[in-house]
Scaffold this motif. Structure first.
Motif, PDB file in Angstrom:
ATOM      1  N   GLY A 193     -18.287  61.553 -11.753  1.00 35.56           N
ATOM      2  CA  GLY A 193     -16.922  60.629 -11.334  1.00 35.56           C
ATOM      3  C   GLY A 193     -15.726  61.772 -11.887  1.00 35.56           C
ATOM      4  N   ASP A 194     -15.498  61.718 -13.208  1.00 30.32           N
ATOM      5  CA  ASP A 194     -14.575  62.802 -13.698  1.00 30.32           C
ATOM      6  C   ASP A 194     -15.807  63.543 -14.496  1.00 30.32           C
ATOM      7  OD1 ASP A 194     -11.690  63.629 -14.625  1.00 30.32           O
ATOM      8  OD2 ASP A 194     -13.062  63.465 -16.644  1.00 30.32           O
ATOM      9  N   VAL A 195     -15.747  64.991 -14.420  1.00 26.88           N
ATOM     10  CA  VAL A 195     -16.946  65.786 -14.949  1.00 26.88           C
ATOM     11  C   VAL A 195     -16.476  65.667 -16.391  1.00 26.88           C
ATOM     12  CG1 VAL A 195     -15.592  67.925 -14.705  1.00 26.88           C
ATOM     13  CG2 VAL A 195     -17.908  68.054 -15.006  1.00 26.88           C
ATOM     14  N   VAL A 196     -15.191  65.754 -17.040  1.00 28.41           N
ATOM     15  CA  VAL A 196     -15.039  65.918 -18.476  1.00 28.41           C
ATOM     16  C   VAL A 196     -15.474  64.582 -19.097  1.00 28.41           C
ATOM     17  CG1 VAL A 196     -13.082  66.326 -20.279  1.00 28.41           C
ATOM     18  CG2 VAL A 196     -13.256  67.667 -18.005  1.00 28.41           C
TER      19      VAL A 196
ATOM     20  N   ALA B 164     -19.084  61.709 -22.558  1.00 31.14           N
ATOM     21  CA  ALA B 164     -19.984  60.694 -22.952  1.00 31.14           C
ATOM     22  C   ALA B 164     -21.395  60.928 -22.789  1.00 31.14           C
ATOM     23  CB  ALA B 164     -19.717  59.616 -21.570  1.00 31.14           C
ATOM     24  N   GLU B 165     -21.927  61.834 -22.166  1.00 33.54           N
ATOM     25  CA  GLU B 165     -23.541  62.187 -22.229  1.00 33.54           C
ATOM     26  C   GLU B 165     -23.862  62.872 -23.347  1.00 33.54           C
ATOM     27  OE1 GLU B 165     -24.655  63.429 -18.308  1.00 33.54           O
ATOM     28  OE2 GLU B 165     -23.395  62.167 -17.259  1.00 33.54           O
TER      29      GLU B 165
ATOM     30  N   GLU C 202     -12.645  67.673 -29.979  1.00 37.03           N
ATOM     31  CA  GLU C 202     -12.001  66.379 -30.609  1.00 37.03           C
ATOM     32  C   GLU C 202     -13.496  65.517 -30.856  1.00 37.03           C
ATOM     33  OE1 GLU C 202      -9.469  64.691 -27.707  1.00 37.03           O
ATOM     34  OE2 GLU C 202      -7.785  65.972 -28.109  1.00 37.03           O
ATOM     35  N   LEU C 203     -14.306  65.785 -30.437  1.00 32.76           N
ATOM     36  CA  LEU C 203     -15.488  65.039 -31.208  1.00 32.76           C
ATOM     37  C   LEU C 203     -15.845  65.231 -32.468  1.00 32.76           C
ATOM     38  CD1 LEU C 203     -17.812  65.211 -27.737  1.00 32.76           C
ATOM     39  CD2 LEU C 203     -16.650  63.250 -28.779  1.00 32.76           C
TER      40      LEU C 203
END
Length: 290
Positions: free
Chosen positions: A159-162, A167-168, A213-214
């Motif tokens: 959908g949106d690659v970033v 998320a993954e 930011e993770l």
């Protein structure tokens, strides 16, 4: 210039005041840019020592090509390729990373002196990997991955690659923590070129902050990859720039990754990137003092 130094060091690795440089030693006959050059263990060891002399902070040793379309080698073949190289480099004082998707190879490489495991599958290819990482306590590169090299291009749908990659990777981190891996062991890698189009790769680089930011160190592995060859293609024939002529572009990505807060960059041509990340660090220090 964005993120301040020093970068948070992964567990068990030296603290640096700049982006680290990871040199590549492919002990394979078929890697995309240097397959066969270092297939002989003695040549691979000499190359690893040369990379350190040119400024590599870590040397990543791999015995299985992960280029698009590559077929897997047997466990015994992979072990035979990498263990002598890992052992000799570690004995010589090189900080060695083992590039493998197999838990057994990771375990034996760590026993031979490797201090980091770089798994392009993020632990998905081998269910036993998480327990090996938890038991050994070494840092672990969790790369974004959707499937084996033989058919990964068909998985490049987002959908949106970033957003999807974040998320993954977040889900993988959660699964690894539940399996006993400590958070301070984890390093993230967006998986440039793995189930990604050129546009996907550029989007991930341009929004690298979404990964930093993770809260974990980020490794960027863009060196000589096809999306750089596409960018630099001959404007008349559209022929891709050959892989070994993409090192200047790789160094540019290294500079921008360091500015964006990457913990390390993984490169084939170490000297140019080693100089480049030192320039970035000096510039950042001067900017803070000013």
């Amino acid at each position: 210039m964005s993120n301040p130094l020093p970068f948070p060091p992964p567990a068990g690795l030296p603290r640096l005041d700049r982006c680290a440089v990871m040199g590549v030693v492919n002990v394979t006959p078929d890697s995309f840019s240097d397959g066969g050059l270092w297939h002989d263990p003695a040549r691979a060891i000499a190359h690893g020592l040369a990379l350190r002399a040119k400024g590599a902070d870590l040397v990543d040793v791999g015995g299985e090509s992960t280029r698009p379309g590559a077929q897997r080698v047997t466990e015994q073949e992979e072990l035979g390729r990498v263990l002598p190289v890992v052992r000799e480099l570690a004995d010589a004082g090189v900080v060695v990373s083992i590039d493998t998707m197999r838990a057994s190879v990771a375990e034996q490489a760590v026993a031979a002196g490797a201090r980091l495991v770089n798994d392009v599958s993020g632990g998905l290819a081998d269910p036993a990997m998480a327990s090996v990482i938890a038991d050994t306590g070494v840092p672990f590169v969790v790369m974004h991955w959707r499937g084996q090299s033989a058919d990964m291009d068909s998985q490049a749908v987002y959908g949106d690659v970033v957003t999807d990659v974040v998320a993954e990777l977040t889900a993988r981190m959660r699964a690894l923590l539940e399996a006993g891996v400590k958070e301070e062991q984890l390093i993230l890698d967006p998986g440039l070129g793995f189930a990604k189009t050129a546009e996907h790769n550029w989007a991930l680089l341009g929004r690298l902050a979404a990964l930093t930011e993770l809260g974990r160190p980020v490794l960027v592995a863009a060196s000589r990859k096809r999306f750089l060859g596409t960018l630099l293609a001959n404007p008349e024939t559209r022929e891709l720039r050959p892989a070994r002529q993409r090192d200047d572009a790789t160094a540019a990505v290294s500079v921008l990754s360091a500015q964006a807060g990457a913990w390390a960059v993984r490169v084939h041509d170490v000297a140019g990137t080693a100089d480049a990340v030192r320039v970035v660090a000096a510039w950042q220090r001067a900017a803070r003092l000013g």
